[in-house]
Motif scaffolding. Structure first.
Motif, PDB file in Angstrom:
ATOM      1  N   UNK A 169      67.113  62.019  27.619  1.00 30.61           N
ATOM      2  CA  UNK A 169      66.243  61.639  26.508  1.00 30.61           C
ATOM      3  C   UNK A 169      64.841  62.228  26.672  1.00 30.61           C
ATOM      4  N   UNK A 170      64.290  62.731  25.583  1.00 30.12           N
ATOM      5  CA  UNK A 170      62.886  63.144  25.574  1.00 30.12           C
ATOM      6  C   UNK A 170      62.163  62.290  24.542  1.00 30.12           C
ATOM      7  N   UNK A 171      61.134  61.580  24.976  1.00 34.71           N
ATOM      8  CA  UNK A 171      60.320  60.823  24.030  1.00 34.71           C
ATOM      9  C   UNK A 171      59.129  61.696  23.675  1.00 34.71           C
ATOM     10  N   UNK A 172      59.003  62.066  22.402  1.00 39.36           N
ATOM     11  CA  UNK A 172      57.965  63.013  21.989  1.00 39.36           C
ATOM     12  C   UNK A 172      56.814  62.274  21.315  1.00 39.36           C
ATOM     13  N   UNK A 173      55.609  62.501  21.830  1.00 40.57           N
ATOM     14  CA  UNK A 173      54.441  61.760  21.358  1.00 40.57           C
ATOM     15  C   UNK A 173      53.311  62.705  20.962  1.00 40.57           C
ATOM     16  N   UNK A 174      53.033  62.858  19.655  1.00 42.63           N
ATOM     17  CA  UNK A 174      51.884  63.677  19.268  1.00 42.63           C
ATOM     18  C   UNK A 174      50.591  62.888  19.523  1.00 42.63           C
ATOM     19  N   UNK A 175      49.583  63.565  20.066  1.00 42.53           N
ATOM     20  CA  UNK A 175      48.341  62.865  20.410  1.00 42.53           C
ATOM     21  C   UNK A 175      47.138  63.639  19.901  1.00 42.53           C
ATOM     22  N   UNK A 176      46.300  62.976  19.132  1.00 39.19           N
ATOM     23  CA  UNK A 176      45.053  63.599  18.702  1.00 39.19           C
ATOM     24  C   UNK A 176      43.914  62.626  19.009  1.00 39.19           C
ATOM     25  N   UNK A 177      43.053  63.022  19.903  1.00 41.60           N
ATOM     26  CA  UNK A 177      41.950  62.159  20.339  1.00 41.60           C
ATOM     27  C   UNK A 177      42.415  60.755  20.720  1.00 41.60           C
ATOM     28  N   UNK A 178      43.378  60.697  21.592  1.00 41.56           N
ATOM     29  CA  UNK A 178      43.959  59.410  21.964  1.00 41.56           C
ATOM     30  C   UNK A 178      43.608  59.013  23.396  1.00 41.56           C
TER      31      UNK A 178
END
Ligand code: UDP
Ligand code: MG
Length: 326
Positions: free
Chosen positions: A7-16
């Protein structure tokens, strides 16, 4: 384990930067939990995508990777490309080194506890599992009404979307493979995924409040997303023009009756010379012009559909003799 389970959990992050350490810990705990239950393999991982953040997000991702090189992966985009593209970058990168992906926002508003159900459905043969919000009690009144209005407008435009589903979903490798065949630049993931097909299901959860940091989706971005969604999936607005034109031409016949009656019977007062012909021309020519623009629009709509170069179908199963399978 029926199906391969990296499993790959994909998390987009912008200024987080405020969320990242919290999110990382929560997601690592989820991985451990799922692994202990035998639902995923031990080489599963979290992939953080840094969407050109201006704060310390990337440094934090790199630190996490150093601490947990097997569990936390990082992908740094060269600039800010926006949530949809950042997510796509993450998903397509993860596709090549995993069997199944779950995409989730960095703010943990989506409940990580439904990973369990998602993986169960995946092992039952689902290729796409949507995370759907039960209610929006935790959202502000404004966010709730605008968001729900958005789904209504989308469906009235003939765009298939899953009601109350954002970008929290499980996709198998082959669903991602199919997704990667959509080369379009005007990207609205929530509209494309339902087009893919395959066995699909939903899991339900209560949407939580953002744990830290603030929403990166102000009204302006939300409107942009809505317009993007409609104009990249529907040529219906063009048909409105044609419809409107036809209506005007019909009205022009009513105007014809009105004008003739006025001309011959002077019921509505005396008419000025030239008025009758002018009146009729304006209505009739106006209608004809609108129909013509609509007609041209229909062709532009077709060109638009063609240039998208979307795949025409995806194959789910092919039953044949052994020879054919090579
Ligand atoms: N995000 C991103 N690029 C952007 C804006 C947002 O990658 O340009 C990410 C953000 O870090 C978060 C997700 O997209 O993980 C959703 O954003 P947010 O939670 O602010 O949106 P909301 O939940 O308020 O709609
Ligand atoms: Mg959010």
């Amino acid at each position: 384990m029926m199906r391969p389970g990296r499993l790959a959990i994909v998390v987009p992050c912008y200024n987080e930067e405020e969320m990242l350490p919290i999110t990382s810990e929560a997601l690592r705990a989820s991985l451990d939990d799922l692994q202990a239950k035998g639902k995923i393999s031990s080489d599963s991982f979290v992939l953080f995508v840094d969407d050109g953040s201006k704060d310390k997000t990337w440094e934090l991702i790199a630190t996490e990777h150093e601490k947990y090189p097997e569990k936390i992966f990082g992908l740094k985009l060269a600039g800010n490309v926006g949530h949809q593209f950042a997510l796509t970058a993450g998903l397509l990168t993860a596709k090549d080194c995993s069997d199944v992906t779950i995409s989730i926002d960095a703010d943990l508003q989506d409940d990580v506890h439904v990973f369990d159900d998602m993986m169960d459905k995946y092992h039952d043969g689902c290729d796409i599992v949507y995370g759907v919000r039960n209610s929006r009690k935790k959202d502000t009144f404004f966010k709730r009404t605008t968001a729900q209005g958005f789904y209504k407008v989308m469906s009235s435009m003939g765009v298939k979307t899953v009601y109350n589903h954002a970008d929290f979903r499980l996709m198998s490798k082959r669903a991602l493979q199919a997704f990667s065949e959509y080369p379009e630049r005007n990207l609205f993931l929530r509209g494309i995924v339902p087009l893919i097909g395959f066995k699909t299901d939903s899991v339900y959860y209560e949407r939580l409040e953002r744990v830290a940091g603030e929403s990166k989706y102000p009204l302006k971005k939300m409107l942009a997303l809505a317009i993007e969604g409609i104009t990249s999936f529907s040529v219906k607005p063009i048909s409105f023009i044609t419809g409107f034109g036809i209506m005007i031409v019909i009205l022009s016949f009513l105007a014809l009756i009105y004008v003739l009656v006025s001309y011959f019977f002077h019921i509505f007062g005396d008419t000025q010379p030239g008025w009758s012909s002018l009146m009729l021309s304006i209505w009739f020519i106006g209608g004809v012009q609108l129909i013509s623009i609509g007609l041209i629009g229909q062709y532009i709509g077709k060109i638009y559909i063609e240039v998208k170069q979307r795949p025409r179908y995806h194959i789910e199963t092919f039953l044949s003799s052994e020879k054919e399978k090579e």
